[in-house]
Scaffold this motif. Structure first.
Motif, short mmCIF file in Angstrom:
data_model
loop_
_atom_site.label_atom_id
_atom_site.label_comp_id
_atom_site.label_asym_id
_atom_site.label_seq_id
_atom_site.Cartn_x
_atom_site.Cartn_y
_atom_site.Cartn_z
N THR A 184 -7.09 3.23 1.46
CA THR A 184 -7.19 4.15 2.59
C THR A 184 -8.48 3.89 3.36
O THR A 184 -9.41 3.26 2.84
N ASN A 221 0.84 -1.19 0.00
CA ASN A 221 0.00 0.00 0.00
C ASN A 221 0.88 1.24 0.00
O ASN A 221 1.10 1.87 1.05
N PRO A 222 1.42 1.64 -1.15
CA PRO A 222 2.30 2.81 -1.19
C PRO A 222 1.59 4.04 -0.65
O PRO A 222 0.48 4.37 -1.09
N SER A 223 2.25 4.73 0.28
CA SER A 223 1.62 5.83 1.02
C SER A 223 2.62 6.95 1.22
O SER A 223 3.79 6.72 1.54
N TRP A 224 2.15 8.20 1.05
CA TRP A 224 3.02 9.36 1.21
C TRP A 224 2.94 9.88 2.64
O TRP A 224 1.88 10.24 3.13
N LEU A 272 0.41 10.54 7.79
CA LEU A 272 -0.05 10.29 6.43
C LEU A 272 -0.65 11.56 5.85
O LEU A 272 -1.49 12.20 6.47
N LEU A 280 7.73 8.18 0.27
CA LEU A 280 6.79 7.12 -0.11
C LEU A 280 7.17 5.85 0.66
O LEU A 280 8.26 5.31 0.47
N GLU A 281 6.27 5.40 1.52
CA GLU A 281 6.54 4.23 2.36
C GLU A 281 5.62 3.07 1.96
O GLU A 281 4.50 3.28 1.50
N ASP A 282 6.12 1.88 2.20
CA ASP A 282 5.38 0.66 1.92
C ASP A 282 4.64 0.26 3.19
O ASP A 282 5.23 -0.30 4.11
N ILE A 297 0.02 6.92 -7.92
CA ILE A 297 0.21 7.43 -6.57
C ILE A 297 1.58 8.09 -6.42
O ILE A 297 1.75 9.05 -5.66
N TRP A 352 -3.08 9.86 1.06
CA TRP A 352 -2.35 9.74 -0.20
C TRP A 352 -1.78 8.33 -0.26
O TRP A 352 -0.59 8.10 -0.02
N GLN A 353 -2.63 7.37 -0.59
CA GLN A 353 -2.23 5.98 -0.62
C GLN A 353 -3.20 5.20 -1.51
O GLN A 353 -4.30 5.67 -1.81
#
Length: 334
Positions: free
Chosen positions: A103, A4-7, A69, A24-26, A311, A99-100
């Motif tokens: 969500t 779930n790539p998330s900023w 997030l 950008l974290e996993d 994303i 931003w993922q």
């Protein structure tokens, strides 16, 4: 591939934000709590008000803590529902999308999108916050009247392109201020009588005077800065200024807004300068959407979108919007 790539907000911007302010974290798939929906994100909206969310300064929009997030408006498909009002497969809009890719949003913030009425993303544009902002800032806060000259900054943007068309529909005299010749020409196609490229202008006060020979009755200020000063120096007696946004100050958000002081001008013109927040008009949203939908169906309301893909593009799209590099409503499609 990320689950779930998330900023995540890594640092506060001290000047113009940069994509480096995020990382950008996993992340794992979010857990769905009571009163929440798990959503597969389809569209994200990036908007000027979100500049305040990445600053520690007090603001009307809730800030994002460091390590938090990033959030904003979005549209997506319900994957898991903890509410009898929403079913798997429903398409919903909320102001609380992360931003993922996947969500969770509070049920209370979500609204089902009519996918047959217009393109889905219209709910983030002319049938959503920008359209409603244009409608109420022009007709209520600005209180424009038939025949009056309405000057609109950021005229080709998400709010400005709709405001100019409403002005045309209502019989006002709309004048555009935009950042390129192409944007000015687009505004004329929408129904603006004329327009000014503020980036190439060498005397903005004189250019506004030439474009508005009868003066400015209503100014929809989406930018602040030198454009605001030029409008104020051309404002008619009993003119109205609706302060909708301050995107020209995005690179000095936490600094004092230094420029001309217009107290004498305001005194002489008896002008009314009023800040605009859309939430103040929530009770009248439905009536406004009836008008906006009707104009769209009649073919007298059109819009232009600037769509970034994936994303990974979210912070880049946000920064280019703050710099005025977008042409139309800035969106991110996942």
């Amino acid at each position: 591939m990320a689950k779930n790539p998330s900023w995540i907000l890594k640092s506060y911007a001290t000047g113009m934000p940069s994509p480096d302010n995020w990382v950008l974290e996993d992340l794992s798939m979010p857990e769905v709590g009571d009163g929440e929906l798990l959503i597969k994100t389809m569209w994200l909206s990036v908007d000027p008000y979100m500049r305040g969310r990445i600053s520690p300064a007090k603001n009307y929009a809730a800030g994002i803590p460091l390590g938090g997030l990033m959030t904003g408006g979005g549209i997506g498909e319900v994957v898991v529902s903890n509410s009898p009002d929403f079913q798997q497969g429903d398409v919903v809009i909320s102001d609380y999308f992360g931003w993922q890719a996947f969500t969770t949003v509070p049920v209370a913030s979500a609204k089902i999108v009519d996918t047959k009425q217009a393109p889905v993303q219209a709910a983030l544009s002319y049938l959503g916050m920008p359209g409603l902002t244009a409608y109420f800032s022009l007709l209520k806060t600005g209180a424009a009247k038939e025949g009056e000259t309405v000057l609109i900054s950021a005229a080709s943007g998400a709010v400005g392109q709709i405001a100019g068309q409403i002005a045309r529909i209502k019989g006002f005299d709309p004048v555009a201020i935009a950042g390129t010749d192409a944007k000015v020409e687009w505004c004329k196609e929408l129904g603006y009588r004329t327009g000014i490229n503020h980036r190439t202008s060498t005397d903005l006060v004189a250019d506004v005077a030439a474009a508005c020979p009868n003066g400015v009755d209503v100014f929809l200020d989406n930018t602040a800065g030198p454009i605001h000063d030029a409008a104020m120096l051309n404002l008619n007696t009993f003119g109205r200024v609706a302060v909708v946004g301050t995107i020209a100050l995005a690179d000095k958000f936490d600094q004092p807004d230094v420029g001309l002081r217009h107290l004498r001008q305001t005194l002489i013109t008896r002008a009314r300068i009023e800040g605009f927040l859309l939430d103040d008009f929530e009770a009248d949203y439905d009536a406004a959407l009836v008008d906006l939908s009707s104009w769209y169906e009649q073919g007298v309301l059109q819009t232009r979108e600037d769509v970034a893909q994936g994303i990974e593009a979210a912070p880049y799209a946000f920064v280019r919007m703050l710099k005025g590099e977008n042409f139309g409503k800035q969106l991110v499609e996942l």
